[in-house]
Enzyme design. Structure first.
Site, PDB file in Angstrom:
ATOM      1  N   TYR A  34       5.708  11.564 -10.951  1.00  0.00           N
ATOM      2  CA  TYR A  34       6.234  10.208 -11.123  1.00  0.00           C
ATOM      3  C   TYR A  34       7.240  10.189 -12.267  1.00  0.00           C
ATOM      4  O   TYR A  34       6.873  10.356 -13.426  1.00  0.00           O
ATOM      5  CB  TYR A  34       5.115   9.217 -11.407  1.00  0.00           C
ATOM      6  CG  TYR A  34       4.059   9.090 -10.323  1.00  0.00           C
ATOM      7  CD1 TYR A  34       4.290   9.542  -9.028  1.00  0.00           C
ATOM      8  CD2 TYR A  34       2.833   8.505 -10.596  1.00  0.00           C
ATOM      9  CE1 TYR A  34       3.322   9.426  -8.042  1.00  0.00           C
ATOM     10  CE2 TYR A  34       1.857   8.374  -9.612  1.00  0.00           C
ATOM     11  CZ  TYR A  34       2.103   8.844  -8.344  1.00  0.00           C
ATOM     12  OH  TYR A  34       1.133   8.722  -7.376  1.00  0.00           O
TER      13      TYR A  34
ATOM     14  N   HIS B 104      -2.285  16.548  -5.412  1.00  0.00           N
ATOM     15  CA  HIS B 104      -1.472  15.441  -4.911  1.00  0.00           C
ATOM     16  C   HIS B 104      -1.197  15.565  -3.412  1.00  0.00           C
ATOM     17  O   HIS B 104      -1.250  14.586  -2.678  1.00  0.00           O
ATOM     18  CB  HIS B 104      -0.157  15.385  -5.694  1.00  0.00           C
ATOM     19  CG  HIS B 104       0.462  14.028  -5.745  1.00  0.00           C
ATOM     20  ND1 HIS B 104       1.469  13.703  -6.620  1.00  0.00           N
ATOM     21  CD2 HIS B 104       0.221  12.902  -5.036  1.00  0.00           C
ATOM     22  CE1 HIS B 104       1.817  12.438  -6.448  1.00  0.00           C
ATOM     23  NE2 HIS B 104       1.085  11.938  -5.493  1.00  0.00           N
TER      24      HIS B 104
ATOM     25  N   SER C  34      -1.567   1.948  -2.813  1.00  0.00           N
ATOM     26  CA  SER C  34      -0.779   0.982  -2.038  1.00  0.00           C
ATOM     27  C   SER C  34      -1.685   0.000  -1.293  1.00  0.00           C
ATOM     28  O   SER C  34      -1.493  -0.253  -0.106  1.00  0.00           O
ATOM     29  CB  SER C  34       0.157   1.695  -1.060  1.00  0.00           C
ATOM     30  OG  SER C  34       1.178   2.378  -1.752  1.00  0.00           O
ATOM     31  N   PRO C  35      -2.687  -0.575  -1.979  1.00  0.00           N
ATOM     32  CA  PRO C  35      -3.617  -1.474  -1.300  1.00  0.00           C
ATOM     33  C   PRO C  35      -2.989  -2.796  -0.894  1.00  0.00           C
ATOM     34  O   PRO C  35      -3.578  -3.547  -0.115  1.00  0.00           O
ATOM     35  CB  PRO C  35      -4.715  -1.684  -2.350  1.00  0.00           C
ATOM     36  CG  PRO C  35      -4.012  -1.533  -3.655  1.00  0.00           C
ATOM     37  CD  PRO C  35      -2.998  -0.434  -3.425  1.00  0.00           C
ATOM     38  N   LEU C  36      -1.779  -3.059  -1.411  1.00  0.00           N
ATOM     39  CA  LEU C  36      -1.056  -4.281  -1.047  1.00  0.00           C
ATOM     40  C   LEU C  36       0.151  -3.967  -0.168  1.00  0.00           C
ATOM     41  O   LEU C  36       1.087  -4.758  -0.077  1.00  0.00           O
ATOM     42  CB  LEU C  36      -0.614  -5.030  -2.316  1.00  0.00           C
ATOM     43  CG  LEU C  36      -1.766  -5.476  -3.223  1.00  0.00           C
ATOM     44  CD1 LEU C  36      -1.227  -6.119  -4.489  1.00  0.00           C
ATOM     45  CD2 LEU C  36      -2.698  -6.430  -2.487  1.00  0.00           C
ATOM     46  N   GLY C  37       0.110  -2.801   0.476  1.00  0.00           N
ATOM     47  CA  GLY C  37       1.202  -2.448   1.372  1.00  0.00           C
ATOM     48  C   GLY C  37       2.547  -2.396   0.677  1.00  0.00           C
ATOM     49  O   GLY C  37       3.552  -2.871   1.198  1.00  0.00           O
ATOM     50  N   ARG C  38       2.568  -1.797  -0.537  1.00  0.00           N
ATOM     51  CA  ARG C  38       3.794  -1.710  -1.343  1.00  0.00           C
ATOM     52  C   ARG C  38       4.390  -3.096  -1.575  1.00  0.00           C
ATOM     53  O   ARG C  38       5.609  -3.273  -1.579  1.00  0.00           O
ATOM     54  CB  ARG C  38       4.801  -0.772  -0.690  1.00  0.00           C
ATOM     55  CG  ARG C  38       4.253   0.639  -0.561  1.00  0.00           C
ATOM     56  CD  ARG C  38       5.209   1.627   0.099  1.00  0.00           C
ATOM     57  NE  ARG C  38       4.611   2.945   0.084  1.00  0.00           N
ATOM     58  CZ  ARG C  38       3.738   3.379   0.998  1.00  0.00           C
ATOM     59  NH1 ARG C  38       3.419   2.609   2.015  1.00  0.00           N
ATOM     60  NH2 ARG C  38       3.209   4.585   0.913  1.00  0.00           N
ATOM     61  N   GLY C  39       3.508  -4.069  -1.745  1.00  0.00           N
ATOM     62  CA  GLY C  39       3.923  -5.436  -2.027  1.00  0.00           C
ATOM     63  C   GLY C  39       4.102  -6.301  -0.808  1.00  0.00           C
ATOM     64  O   GLY C  39       4.175  -7.533  -0.915  1.00  0.00           O
ATOM     65  N   PHE C  40       4.146  -5.693   0.375  1.00  0.00           N
ATOM     66  CA  PHE C  40       4.422  -6.451   1.589  1.00  0.00           C
ATOM     67  C   PHE C  40       3.331  -7.484   1.882  1.00  0.00           C
ATOM     68  O   PHE C  40       3.612  -8.599   2.319  1.00  0.00           O
ATOM     69  CB  PHE C  40       4.562  -5.488   2.774  1.00  0.00           C
ATOM     70  CG  PHE C  40       5.360  -6.050   3.918  1.00  0.00           C
ATOM     71  CD1 PHE C  40       6.700  -5.736   4.052  1.00  0.00           C
ATOM     72  CD2 PHE C  40       4.784  -6.890   4.859  1.00  0.00           C
ATOM     73  CE1 PHE C  40       7.444  -6.249   5.103  1.00  0.00           C
ATOM     74  CE2 PHE C  40       5.525  -7.408   5.910  1.00  0.00           C
ATOM     75  CZ  PHE C  40       6.857  -7.090   6.035  1.00  0.00           C
TER      76      PHE C  40
END
Length: 326
Positions: A54, A122, A201-207
Site C-alpha cells: 500500500y 497477501h 471492502s465490506p462496503l463494496g469500495r463505498g458503493f
C-alpha cells in the site's frame, strides 16, 4: 466497542482498513489520516490493517508514526506477497522464503515495532510450494517477529492445507452484500478451524453506502474508475443494488453503511469487517454499526434481497484478479 478474537487476541469487532490513506482512492492527506487513526483508537478500534504494497511502504510508515505515540492494546495486521513498481498498478506475486524474510524486516522497520500481530500472505503464488511459505512463516513466529499468520483470498482447500502445517489465525478476503464468494465454503472452513475471517471492502469500495451516484466523475488516481463494477453498463445495473441497500437501511432506521456492516457482523462471531476510510466522519458512521442489531430473520431477509451473484462485473480488473482464490 464490542470485541471478537483472532488467535486468542481480543480485537475490536470492526477493524480499520488503512489502504486508502496512502493510495488508490484519490488524493491523500497525512494529517487528516493521522486524525482519523487517533479517532479510531479513541473510539476503541484496536485492529489496524495495512500491507507493504500500500503506497509502496508509505501506509506502513504512516501507521508507524501513529504507533510512535505508544498505543497499548493495538493489533497490527500487515501483508507481504504483492510486489509493485512505484506508481504502477501492475504486480507480481512473490512467496519465496528469501523475499518473506526481507519483507518482514522491512515491515517491522517501517512500523517501528518488534512483533507483527498478524502477518498475512497477501496473495498465494501457486507456483511456490505452500510448505515453504508456511514453513518460513512458522520460523518467523518462533523468532518472535510474528505473533500469528494469515492468508488472503485463498480457496478453502488451501486454508486446510496450510492449517495442517501451522495454525492459521485469520483469512482475509473481500466479503460484502455484493461479494458473497466466502459463503462458498470459506466461512464454514474458518469456523471449523477456529480461524477468524476478516472481511475487506465490506462496503463494496463505498458503493453500498449510497454516496456513489455514478454521475460525479472519480479522480484520475481513484482506481475505481477502472473497476469493472463502477463502469459502463455494469455501473447502471449496480446502482439498483445501492438503492436496495438504502431502502433496507431506511426500514431499519440506520444508514446504508451501518446496515451493510451489521449484516456482516451477523454472519458469525468469527467475522470481523475492516472497512477502510481516511475521513473521521465516515469512521464514526461505520462504528455505529456495532449498535445495529439484526435478528436472524432480518439478516436472512437482507441476504435474500441481495443474493449471491447480484453484482454486475468482476471484482477487479484482470490485473487485480491475479492470485484470487488460489
Amino acid at each position: 466497542m464490542k470485541h471478537r478474537t483472532i488467535a486468542g487476541m481480543p480485537v475490536s469487532a470492526l477493524g480499520l482498513g488503512c489502504m486508502g490513506m496512502s493510495e488508490f482512492y484519490g488524493a491523500t492527506d497525512e494529517a487528516q489520516s493521522l486524525r482519523t487513526l487517533e479517532a479510531a483508537f479513541d473510539a476503541g478500534v484496536t485492529l489496524f490493517d495495512t500491507a507493504e504494497s500500500y503506497g509502496n511502504g508509505d501506509n506502513e510508515r504512516l501507521l508507524g508514526r501513529f504507533l510512535a505515540g505508544g498505543r497499548r492494546g493495538v493489533r497490527i495486521a500487515t501483508k507481504f506477497g504483492i510486489v509493485r513498481e512505484p506508481g504502477k498498478y501492475e504486480r507480481r506475486i512473490d512467496n519465496s522464503p528469501a523475499y518473506i524474510r526481507r519483507a518482514v524486516d522491512g515491515s517491522l522497520a517501517r512500523l517501528g515495532i518488534d512483533t507483527i500481530d498478524l502477518y498475512y500472505v497477501h496473495r498465494v503464488d501457486p507456483r511456490a510450494p505452500l510448505e515453504d511459505t508456511i514453513g518460513t512463516l512458522a520460523d518467523l513466529v518462533r523468532a518472535g517477529k510474528v505473533r500469528a499468520i494469515g492468508l488472503c483470498e485463498v480457496a478453502p482447500a488451501t486454508l486446510r492445507r496450510a492449517a495442517a502445517m501451522h495454525p492459521v489465525a485469520a483469512v482475509q478476503s473481500e466479503y460484502s452484500l455484493w461479494t458473497r464468494d466466502p459463503e462458498e465454503g470459506m466461512l464454514a472452513a474458518c469456523a471449523e478451524l477456529g480461524t477468524a475471517f476478516c472481511a475487506y471492502s465490506p462496503l463494496g469500495r463505498g458503493f453500498l453506502t449510497g454516496k456513489f451516484d455514478g454521475a460525479t466523475p472519480l479522480a484520475p488516481d481513484d482506481f475505481r474508475g477502472f473497476n469493472p463494477r463502477f463502469t459502463g453498463d455494469n455501473l447502471q445495473a449496480n446502482l439498483r443494488i445501492a438503492a436496495t441497500v438504502r431502502a433496507l437501511a431506511a426500514g431499519k432506521g440506520c444508514t446504508p453503511a451501518q446496515l451493510a456492516l451489521a449484516w456482516l457482523l451477523a454472519q458469525g462471531g468469527h467475522v470481523i469487517p475492516i472497512p477502510g476510510t481516511k475521513r473521521e466522519s465516515y469512521l464514526r458512521e461505520n462504528l455505529g454499526a456495532v449498535d445495529v442489531t439484526l435478528t436472524a430473520a432480518e439478516a436472512a431477509a437482507i441476504g435474500a434481497a441481495l443474493p449471491p451473484g447480484i453484482a454486475a462485473g468482476q471484482r477487479y480488473s484482470d490485473e487485480g484478479m491475479k492470485g484470487l482464490n488460489a
